[in-house]
Motif scaffolding. Structure first.
Motif, mmCIF file in Angstrom:
data_model
loop_
_atom_site.group_PDB
_atom_site.id
_atom_site.type_symbol
_atom_site.label_atom_id
_atom_site.label_comp_id
_atom_site.label_asym_id
_atom_site.label_seq_id
_atom_site.Cartn_x
_atom_site.Cartn_y
_atom_site.Cartn_z
ATOM 1 N N ALA A 86 1.657 -1.885 -12.468
ATOM 2 C CA ALA A 86 0.943 -2.509 -11.351
ATOM 3 C C ALA A 86 -0.438 -1.883 -11.184
ATOM 4 O O ALA A 86 -0.626 -0.680 -11.347
ATOM 5 N N SER A 87 -1.406 -2.715 -10.836
ATOM 6 C CA SER A 87 -2.783 -2.279 -10.617
ATOM 7 C C SER A 87 -2.935 -1.675 -9.227
ATOM 8 O O SER A 87 -2.523 -2.278 -8.230
ATOM 9 N N LEU A 88 -3.554 -0.493 -9.147
ATOM 10 C CA LEU A 88 -3.807 0.113 -7.840
ATOM 11 C C LEU A 88 -4.695 -0.786 -6.984
ATOM 12 O O LEU A 88 -4.487 -0.906 -5.768
ATOM 13 N N LEU A 89 -5.672 -1.415 -7.604
ATOM 14 C CA LEU A 89 -6.581 -2.289 -6.861
ATOM 15 C C LEU A 89 -5.832 -3.484 -6.281
ATOM 16 O O LEU A 89 -6.008 -3.824 -5.099
ATOM 17 N N VAL A 90 -4.986 -4.098 -7.070
ATOM 18 C CA VAL A 90 -4.226 -5.267 -6.600
ATOM 19 C C VAL A 90 -3.277 -4.865 -5.471
ATOM 20 O O VAL A 90 -3.121 -5.592 -4.480
ATOM 21 N N ILE A 91 -2.654 -3.696 -5.595
ATOM 22 C CA ILE A 91 -1.758 -3.215 -4.531
ATOM 23 C C ILE A 91 -2.538 -3.021 -3.232
ATOM 24 O O ILE A 91 -2.120 -3.478 -2.161
ATOM 25 N N ALA A 92 -3.676 -2.340 -3.314
ATOM 26 C CA ALA A 92 -4.480 -2.082 -2.112
ATOM 27 C C ALA A 92 -4.924 -3.389 -1.467
ATOM 28 O O ALA A 92 -4.859 -3.546 -0.238
ATOM 29 N N GLN A 93 -5.375 -4.330 -2.273
ATOM 30 C CA GLN A 93 -5.835 -5.612 -1.731
ATOM 31 C C GLN A 93 -4.694 -6.372 -1.068
ATOM 32 O O GLN A 93 -4.887 -7.012 -0.026
ATOM 33 N N ALA A 94 -3.490 -6.293 -1.646
ATOM 34 C CA ALA A 94 -2.334 -6.974 -1.057
ATOM 35 C C ALA A 94 -1.966 -6.358 0.291
ATOM 36 O O ALA A 94 -1.641 -7.074 1.252
ATOM 37 N N ILE A 95 -2.013 -5.033 0.381
ATOM 38 C CA ILE A 95 -1.710 -4.357 1.650
ATOM 39 C C ILE A 95 -2.749 -4.712 2.703
ATOM 40 O O ILE A 95 -2.423 -4.987 3.866
ATOM 41 N N GLU A 96 -4.018 -4.714 2.310
ATOM 42 C CA GLU A 96 -5.089 -5.076 3.245
ATOM 43 C C GLU A 96 -4.919 -6.508 3.751
ATOM 44 O O GLU A 96 -5.116 -6.787 4.944
ATOM 45 N N LYS A 97 -4.552 -7.407 2.856
ATOM 46 C CA LYS A 97 -4.335 -8.806 3.249
ATOM 47 C C LYS A 97 -3.170 -8.915 4.220
ATOM 48 O O LYS A 97 -3.215 -9.691 5.191
ATOM 49 N N ASP A 98 -2.127 -8.130 3.976
ATOM 50 C CA ASP A 98 -0.961 -8.138 4.861
ATOM 51 C C ASP A 98 -1.354 -7.673 6.267
ATOM 52 O O ASP A 98 -0.998 -8.306 7.272
ATOM 53 N N ILE A 99 -2.104 -6.577 6.353
ATOM 54 C CA ILE A 99 -2.550 -6.083 7.664
ATOM 55 C C ILE A 99 -3.411 -7.130 8.361
ATOM 56 O O ILE A 99 -3.272 -7.381 9.563
ATOM 57 N N ALA A 100 -4.296 -7.772 7.594
ATOM 58 C CA ALA A 100 -5.203 -8.773 8.169
ATOM 59 C C ALA A 100 -4.466 -10.004 8.679
ATOM 60 O O ALA A 100 -5.032 -10.784 9.467
ATOM 61 N N SER A 101 -3.200 -10.194 8.270
ATOM 62 C CA SER A 101 -2.433 -11.352 8.744
ATOM 63 C C SER A 101 -2.005 -11.199 10.203
ATOM 64 O O SER A 101 -1.551 -12.162 10.826
ATOM 65 N N TYR A 102 -2.143 -9.987 10.744
ATOM 66 C CA TYR A 102 -1.872 -9.749 12.164
ATOM 67 C C TYR A 102 -3.210 -9.825 12.909
ATOM 68 O O TYR A 102 -4.079 -8.966 12.701
ATOM 69 N N PRO A 103 -3.408 -10.804 13.770
ATOM 70 C CA PRO A 103 -4.720 -10.982 14.413
ATOM 71 C C PRO A 103 -5.205 -9.761 15.181
ATOM 72 O O PRO A 103 -6.408 -9.518 15.268
ATOM 73 N N GLU A 104 -4.283 -8.983 15.742
ATOM 74 C CA GLU A 104 -4.679 -7.849 16.575
ATOM 75 C C GLU A 104 -4.874 -6.559 15.788
ATOM 76 O O GLU A 104 -5.314 -5.546 16.352
ATOM 77 N N ALA A 105 -4.549 -6.559 14.481
ATOM 78 C CA ALA A 105 -4.521 -5.312 13.708
ATOM 79 C C ALA A 105 -5.670 -5.223 12.721
ATOM 80 O O ALA A 105 -6.187 -6.230 12.231
ATOM 81 N N SER A 106 -6.062 -3.987 12.429
ATOM 82 C CA SER A 106 -7.073 -3.703 11.408
ATOM 83 C C SER A 106 -6.661 -2.459 10.639
ATOM 84 O O SER A 106 -5.810 -1.681 11.078
ATOM 85 N N LEU A 107 -7.315 -2.268 9.507
ATOM 86 C CA LEU A 107 -7.087 -1.090 8.682
ATOM 87 C C LEU A 107 -7.674 0.135 9.382
ATOM 88 O O LEU A 107 -8.847 0.146 9.742
ATOM 89 N N ALA A 108 -6.866 1.178 9.570
ATOM 90 C CA ALA A 108 -7.361 2.387 10.240
ATOM 91 C C ALA A 108 -8.099 3.306 9.280
ATOM 92 O O ALA A 108 -8.977 4.067 9.687
ATOM 93 N N PHE A 109 -7.721 3.263 8.014
ATOM 94 C CA PHE A 109 -8.413 4.025 6.970
ATOM 95 C C PHE A 109 -8.072 3.373 5.638
ATOM 96 O O PHE A 109 -7.133 2.564 5.555
ATOM 97 N N PRO A 110 -8.813 3.680 4.585
ATOM 98 C CA PRO A 110 -8.544 3.036 3.301
ATOM 99 C C PRO A 110 -7.112 3.278 2.829
ATOM 100 O O PRO A 110 -6.550 4.364 3.037
ATOM 101 N N VAL A 111 -6.532 2.271 2.198
ATOM 102 C CA VAL A 111 -5.200 2.430 1.617
ATOM 103 C C VAL A 111 -5.271 3.523 0.553
ATOM 104 O O VAL A 111 -6.018 3.413 -0.417
ATOM 105 N N ASN A 112 -4.509 4.593 0.764
ATOM 106 C CA ASN A 112 -4.481 5.698 -0.197
ATOM 107 C C ASN A 112 -3.338 5.486 -1.178
ATOM 108 O O ASN A 112 -2.167 5.423 -0.774
ATOM 109 N N LEU A 113 -3.678 5.373 -2.458
ATOM 110 C CA LEU A 113 -2.696 5.229 -3.534
ATOM 111 C C LEU A 113 -2.909 6.414 -4.469
ATOM 112 O O LEU A 113 -3.800 6.406 -5.311
ATOM 113 N N GLN A 114 -2.072 7.434 -4.312
ATOM 114 C CA GLN A 114 -2.349 8.763 -4.852
ATOM 115 C C GLN A 114 -1.318 9.107 -5.920
ATOM 116 O O GLN A 114 -0.140 9.306 -5.615
ATOM 117 N N LEU A 115 -1.763 9.172 -7.159
ATOM 118 C CA LEU A 115 -0.854 9.426 -8.268
ATOM 119 C C LEU A 115 -0.679 10.924 -8.506
ATOM 120 O O LEU A 115 -1.641 11.698 -8.452
#
Length: 295
Positions: A29-58
């Motif tokens: 799986a691509s780290l970029l694709v994972i991060a973008q999917a998580i960001e899209k999921d958060i954005a699906s909640y009208p009241e919610a936003s990303l508090a900090f960048p999605v950390n994907l730490q290997l």
């Protein structure tokens, strides 16, 4: 909603996003694709936003978030720490989990999760914050692993990810107590390495400084204004500026050169080591301490 209700709303959203994100963690799986999917999921909640960048730490890394066009992928030999932040009107939910694709490290991952769960059990209002460190010392006493002592938990307040009180992961003489109305991110990093993390020469996460240097460039002034309006001083990445705010990579490079942003370097343990991380938010009420990021 009251501050308490908003913390718990952010926590519920965070829990739902975290649970769905686990299905994304697969070999190849691509780290970029994972991060973008998580960001899209958060954005699906009208009241919610990303508090900090999605950390994907290997493996032995901490504080890595994918760059624009990032080509890194997960291999079957990796362990990955997924650290996600959600805020609702500035009230933050912050939590992390680890998945071992290399099952040789499953014991360390399970141990880390168990230690955090047991450490958070039975906390009460008025307890010293240092009680958390004392409990962690007890768990680590006969462990084959080490807790990374120069990474710690932290109080969170509205629009402030790292606020006044620190939560050391070892017993300390901190005078602070758990007071009603306060929220804390309790996080632990456990490793088979040295138990000490170092800053690398590279950073991918940034935040606006609280005091800005005047800039002549109107476009840069507008970029800073937009970041502040949307994030205050919460962290962001180059990819946020490019993908979400629709500025160019050149604009971001100019912003870096302006001296108006802080850098959070990628942190690393010794080469060849692995790190597991788990984290939850606790909220201190008048009569109890609750975990907002668990349902």
């Amino acid at each position: 909603m009251s501050p308490k209700e908003t913390y718990f709303r952010a926590g519920k959203i965070h829990y739902e996003v975290i649970e769905r994100s686990k299905k994304l963690i697969t070999p190849g799986a691509s780290l970029l694709v994972i991060a973008q999917a998580i960001e899209k999921d958060i954005a699906s909640y009208p009241e919610a936003s990303l508090a900090f960048p999605v950390n994907l730490q290997l493996n032995n890394e901490v504080h890595y978030s994918p760059l624009p066009g990032d080509t890194r992928t997960i291999s079957k030999e990796d362990i990955i720490k997924v650290d996600i932040g959600v805020h609702v009107e500035g009230y933050i939910a912050d939590g992390a989990y680890t998945i071992a694709l290399n099952k040789d490290y499953q014991d360390m991952v399970d141990f880390t999760e168990k230690v955090l769960r047991e450490t958070l059990t039975g906390l009460k209002p008025g307890m010293k914050v240092s009680e958390i460190g004392r409990r962690l010392d007890v768990h680590m006493k006969d462990s084959p692993y080490k807790i990374i002592k120069n990474l710690m938990g932290h109080q969170v307040q509205r629009w402030d990810l790292h606020s006044k009180k620190s939560v050391f992961v070892y017993e300390s003489d901190s005078p602070h107590t758990l007071e009603p109305g306060e929220a804390f991110a309790i996080e632990i990093f456990i490793t088979d390495g040295a138990g000490f993390i170092k800053s690398s020469a590279h950073a991918v996460i940034y935040a606006l400084k609280k005091s800005l240097i005047p800039m002549r460039d109107m476009r840069l002034r507008q970029l800073c204004k937009t970041i502040y309006e949307k994030r205050r001083h919460l962290p962001f990445t180059e990819r946020y500026v490019v993908e979400h705010l629709k500025y160019s990579k050149i604009d971001f490079a100019n912003l870096k050169r302006s001296g108006n942003i802080m850098e959070y370097p990628i942190l690393v343990e010794v080469p060849g080591s692995k790190i597991a991380q788990f984290e939850d938010i606790i909220y201190v009420d008048e009569d109890r301490v609750s975990i907002t990021t668990k349902v």
